[in-house]
Motif scaffolding. Structure first.
Motif, PDB file in Angstrom:
ATOM      1  N   GLN A 159       0.826  -1.206   0.000  1.00 25.83           N
ATOM      2  CA  GLN A 159       0.000   0.000   0.000  1.00 25.83           C
ATOM      3  C   GLN A 159       0.863   1.259   0.000  1.00 25.83           C
ATOM      4  OE1 GLN A 159      -3.090   0.236   2.891  1.00 25.83           O
ATOM      5  NE2 GLN A 159      -3.894  -1.800   2.477  1.00 25.83           N
ATOM      6  N   GLN A 165      -5.230  -0.271  -9.004  1.00 27.14           N
ATOM      7  CA  GLN A 165      -6.053  -1.084  -8.119  1.00 27.14           C
ATOM      8  C   GLN A 165      -5.808  -2.583  -8.318  1.00 27.14           C
ATOM      9  OE1 GLN A 165      -8.215   0.135  -5.602  1.00 27.14           O
ATOM     10  NE2 GLN A 165      -6.899   1.857  -6.128  1.00 27.14           N
ATOM     11  N   ASP A 166      -5.381  -2.973  -9.520  1.00 25.99           N
ATOM     12  CA  ASP A 166      -5.109  -4.396  -9.743  1.00 25.99           C
ATOM     13  C   ASP A 166      -3.950  -4.889  -8.899  1.00 25.99           C
ATOM     14  OD1 ASP A 166      -3.443  -2.723 -11.314  1.00 25.99           O
ATOM     15  OD2 ASP A 166      -2.827  -4.457 -12.494  1.00 25.99           O
ATOM     16  N   GLY A 222      -8.247  -0.418  -1.470  1.00 22.81           N
ATOM     17  CA  GLY A 222      -8.327   0.830  -2.200  1.00 22.81           C
ATOM     18  C   GLY A 222      -9.030   1.937  -1.453  1.00 22.81           C
ATOM     19  N   GLN A 223     -10.031   1.597  -0.621  1.00 22.86           N
ATOM     20  CA  GLN A 223     -10.745   2.624   0.122  1.00 22.86           C
ATOM     21  C   GLN A 223      -9.823   3.381   1.058  1.00 22.86           C
ATOM     22  OE1 GLN A 223     -13.881   3.492  -0.414  1.00 22.86           O
ATOM     23  NE2 GLN A 223     -13.708   5.136   1.093  1.00 22.86           N
ATOM     24  N   ASN A 264      -5.513  -5.725  -5.579  1.00 17.83           N
ATOM     25  CA  ASN A 264      -6.431  -6.860  -5.703  1.00 17.83           C
ATOM     26  C   ASN A 264      -5.687  -8.183  -5.803  1.00 17.83           C
ATOM     27  OD1 ASN A 264      -8.589  -5.080  -5.662  1.00 17.83           O
ATOM     28  ND2 ASN A 264      -8.683  -4.914  -7.887  1.00 17.83           N
ATOM     29  N   LEU A 322      -6.004   5.041  -9.527  1.00 16.66           N
ATOM     30  CA  LEU A 322      -7.075   4.308 -10.199  1.00 16.66           C
ATOM     31  C   LEU A 322      -6.561   3.152 -11.055  1.00 16.66           C
ATOM     32  CD1 LEU A 322      -9.519   7.211 -11.163  1.00 16.66           C
ATOM     33  CD2 LEU A 322      -9.822   5.465  -9.402  1.00 16.66           C
TER      34      LEU A 322
END
Length: 327
Positions: A121, A305-306, A260-261, A309, A302
């Motif tokens: 992150q 994000q992968d 992501g949040q 995930n 944006l």
């Protein structure tokens, strides 16, 4: 030649005029965008290798999106180039210092858990700050140089070459690594199979060096705007208090949220705090550049994000993972 071209261009208002030569600003933005591209591609290569070592090849690549290529990747690249070229040196310096403080605080308070995704992150969050770091460093190193644009042009050419090579490597690994790593007839994939675990420590070491240089350049760049020590103290005191409070708040918020949040909440909080600070102590130019930073952060987060995930998908399988010392 630049003066001849500028004769045809209408004059801009003072608050829209960049800090340095327009060509140098564009080249600095290009270097920053290339640095962000290199970071993202290396992180994707690392996650592909990690996923392949944990899961079967079919499961490892079933849901992953393709690397940042094609039309979308090019649009993102040039958007970041324009944004980094437009952001002023003072706001870029403040973004670098904020991330450096947050990274040091996170490192000191981090729990030594190799399965935690906090490091990933942090690396995803540092994309736009990395572009600002290159902006600050190049502006500081070439300030006042008679032919600084030539040196920045060479740096931009080298950055473009490295970014293109990392992009090719990411595409090759994404498409062929599941096959080549088992059949062992591709030199690139065999090398990644044996040394792939060192990618993330290498990235962390390079980022530490980059932000160390950029932090020194950022402090020097900000101090140029002050005529006395009293003015500097009136700026640095609320800035330090604000950033310290933001760092503590974001650590508590990230403990409650993940994925992501949490990243978007962190961006809104820290850039919102920077915006309030610029409204209080800065100029309208700094406020405008801070608003542009919101677009730059969105352009970085944006498409990434992968990365989160894929990491969250395999973090639940700890038995086959190898513990690594990343710093």
């Amino acid at each position: 030649m630049l003066s001849f071209i500028s004769w045809f261009v209408p004059s801009l208002p003072t608050w829209l005029t960049p800090d340095t030569n327009l060509l140098e600003c564009i080249l600095q933005g290009l270097v920053g965008a290339c640095g962000i591209s290199i970071l993202c591609n290396l992180l994707r290569v690392h996650l592909i290798i990690e996923a392949q070592s944990i899961a079967d090849s079919k499961d490892a690549f079933k849901d992953k999106s393709s690397p940042n290529g094609g039309l979308t990747g090019r649009i993102q690249f040039w958007i970041l180039t324009v944004i980094l070229a437009f952001v002023g040196s003072r706001v870029a310096a403040l973004v670098v210092l904020e991330f450096a403080l947050r990274a040091v605080s996170s490192r000191l308070t981090a729990v030594p858990d190799p399965l935690s995704d906090s490091l990933l992150q942090m690396l995803v969050q540092c994309q736009f700050s990395l572009g600002c770091a290159f902006n600050c460093s190049l502006n500081f190193l070439h300030q006042g140089a008679p032919h600084g644009w030539l040196s920045i042009l060479i740096a931009a050419g080298l950055s473009w070459f490295l970014a293109s090579q990392c992009s090719k490597l990411c595409h090759h690994v994404m498409a062929m690594y599941p096959i080549h790593s088992t059949q062992r007839y591709c030199g690139v994939c065999i090398g990644l199979l044996t040394t792939g675990s060192s990618i993330l420590p290498f990235v962390c070491s390079v980022l530490i060096l980059t932000f160390s240089v950029a932090g020194f350049a950022a402090i020097s760049s900000i101090n140029q705007y002050f005529l006395s020590t009293a003015e500097a103290l009136r700026f640095w005191t609320p800035l330090t208090i604000c950033y310290t409070l933001l760092t503590v708040y974001m650590h508590e918020d990230q403990d409650q949220q993940s994925g992501g949040q949490a990243l978007f909440n962190t961006v809104m909080v820290r850039l919102g705090g920077l915006l309030v600070l610029m409204l209080t102590l800065g100029s309208w130019v700094d406020v405008l550049h801070t608003l542009v930073c919101f677009i730059g952060e969105a352009a970085c987060l944006l498409p990434a994000q992968d990365l989160l995930n894929v990491r969250l998908r395999f973090i639940k399988k700890p038995n086959k993972t190898k513990k690594q010392k990343l710093f």
